[in-house]
Design a protein around this motif. Structure first.
Motif, mmCIF file in Angstrom:
data_model
loop_
_atom_site.group_PDB
_atom_site.id
_atom_site.type_symbol
_atom_site.label_atom_id
_atom_site.label_comp_id
_atom_site.label_asym_id
_atom_site.label_seq_id
_atom_site.Cartn_x
_atom_site.Cartn_y
_atom_site.Cartn_z
ATOM 1 N N GLU A 144 34.545 26.925 33.750
ATOM 2 C CA GLU A 144 34.070 27.460 35.319
ATOM 3 C C GLU A 144 35.395 28.027 35.651
ATOM 4 O O GLU A 144 35.429 29.017 36.279
ATOM 5 C CB GLU A 144 33.922 26.226 36.174
ATOM 6 N N GLN A 145 36.664 27.580 35.467
ATOM 7 C CA GLN A 145 37.958 28.273 35.827
ATOM 8 C C GLN A 145 38.110 29.686 34.941
ATOM 9 O O GLN A 145 38.646 30.706 35.610
ATOM 10 C CB GLN A 145 39.223 27.284 35.154
ATOM 11 N N GLU A 190 35.539 31.436 33.873
ATOM 12 C CA GLU A 190 34.681 32.219 34.673
ATOM 13 C C GLU A 190 35.241 32.819 35.875
ATOM 14 O O GLU A 190 35.236 34.021 36.380
ATOM 15 C CB GLU A 190 33.318 31.822 34.897
ATOM 16 N N LEU A 191 35.745 31.986 36.654
ATOM 17 C CA LEU A 191 36.628 32.400 37.902
ATOM 18 C C LEU A 191 37.580 33.571 37.824
ATOM 19 O O LEU A 191 37.805 34.489 38.498
ATOM 20 C CB LEU A 191 36.967 31.418 38.661
ATOM 21 N N ARG A 192 38.306 33.204 36.664
ATOM 22 C CA ARG A 192 39.291 34.148 36.451
ATOM 23 C C ARG A 192 38.948 35.558 36.037
ATOM 24 O O ARG A 192 39.439 36.648 36.349
ATOM 25 C CB ARG A 192 40.371 33.500 35.315
ATOM 26 N N GLN A 228 36.072 36.828 36.896
ATOM 27 C CA GLN A 228 35.553 37.376 38.098
ATOM 28 C C GLN A 228 36.752 37.990 38.993
ATOM 29 O O GLN A 228 36.822 39.158 39.529
ATOM 30 C CB GLN A 228 34.816 36.176 39.006
ATOM 31 N N GLN A 229 37.971 37.476 39.204
ATOM 32 C CA GLN A 229 39.030 37.723 39.757
ATOM 33 C C GLN A 229 39.572 39.090 39.179
ATOM 34 O O GLN A 229 40.169 40.002 39.951
ATOM 35 C CB GLN A 229 40.049 36.624 40.073
ATOM 36 N N ARG A 239 37.295 41.120 45.593
ATOM 37 C CA ARG A 239 36.027 40.354 46.025
ATOM 38 C C ARG A 239 35.361 39.894 44.814
ATOM 39 O O ARG A 239 34.616 40.429 44.089
ATOM 40 C CB ARG A 239 34.917 41.638 46.405
ATOM 41 N N PRO A 240 36.209 38.634 44.352
ATOM 42 C CA PRO A 240 35.672 38.270 43.251
ATOM 43 C C PRO A 240 34.598 37.636 43.247
ATOM 44 O O PRO A 240 33.696 37.426 41.949
ATOM 45 C CB PRO A 240 36.614 36.922 42.986
ATOM 46 N N ASP A 241 33.797 37.283 44.257
ATOM 47 C CA ASP A 241 32.327 36.809 44.214
ATOM 48 C C ASP A 241 31.301 38.045 44.095
ATOM 49 O O ASP A 241 30.277 37.660 43.861
ATOM 50 C CB ASP A 241 31.955 36.126 45.610
#
Length: 84
Positions: free
Chosen positions: A58-59, A61-63, A65-66, A72-74
């Motif tokens: 999950e971390q 994936e967030l990275r 996206q960022q 706008r990572p979302d």
């Protein structure tokens, strides 16, 4: 180099080690020759390893996206390879 690189290397190594241990644990459990107590301990350890790996993914994936859109990572679209 960024100062967070060694930390990221450690996180990747920890993920890979956890995943490897989880795979070995599953293989031992699938053999079916463990007693109930050992099976329960192995199951508990497996759940802990699974949660650790899931959190690391999950971390990551967030990275990603960022990195794709820092403002706008979302809004980042998931990666989908060009596969025929």
């Amino acid at each position: 180099m960024s100062p967070s690189l060694p930390s990221e290397s450690n996180q990747i190594a920890a993920f890979e080690q956890s995943l490897d241990e989880l795979e070995q644990l599953v293989a031992r459990m699938e053999q079916g020759d463990m007693g109930l107590d050992d099976s329960l301990k192995s199951f508990e350890r497996g759940i802990a390893l699974f949660r650790s790996c899931q959190g690391a993914l999950e971390q990551a994936e967030l990275r990603v996206q960022q990195l794709l859109d820092p403002a706008r990572p979302d809004s980042a679209e998931p990666f989908s390879p060009d596969v025929p």
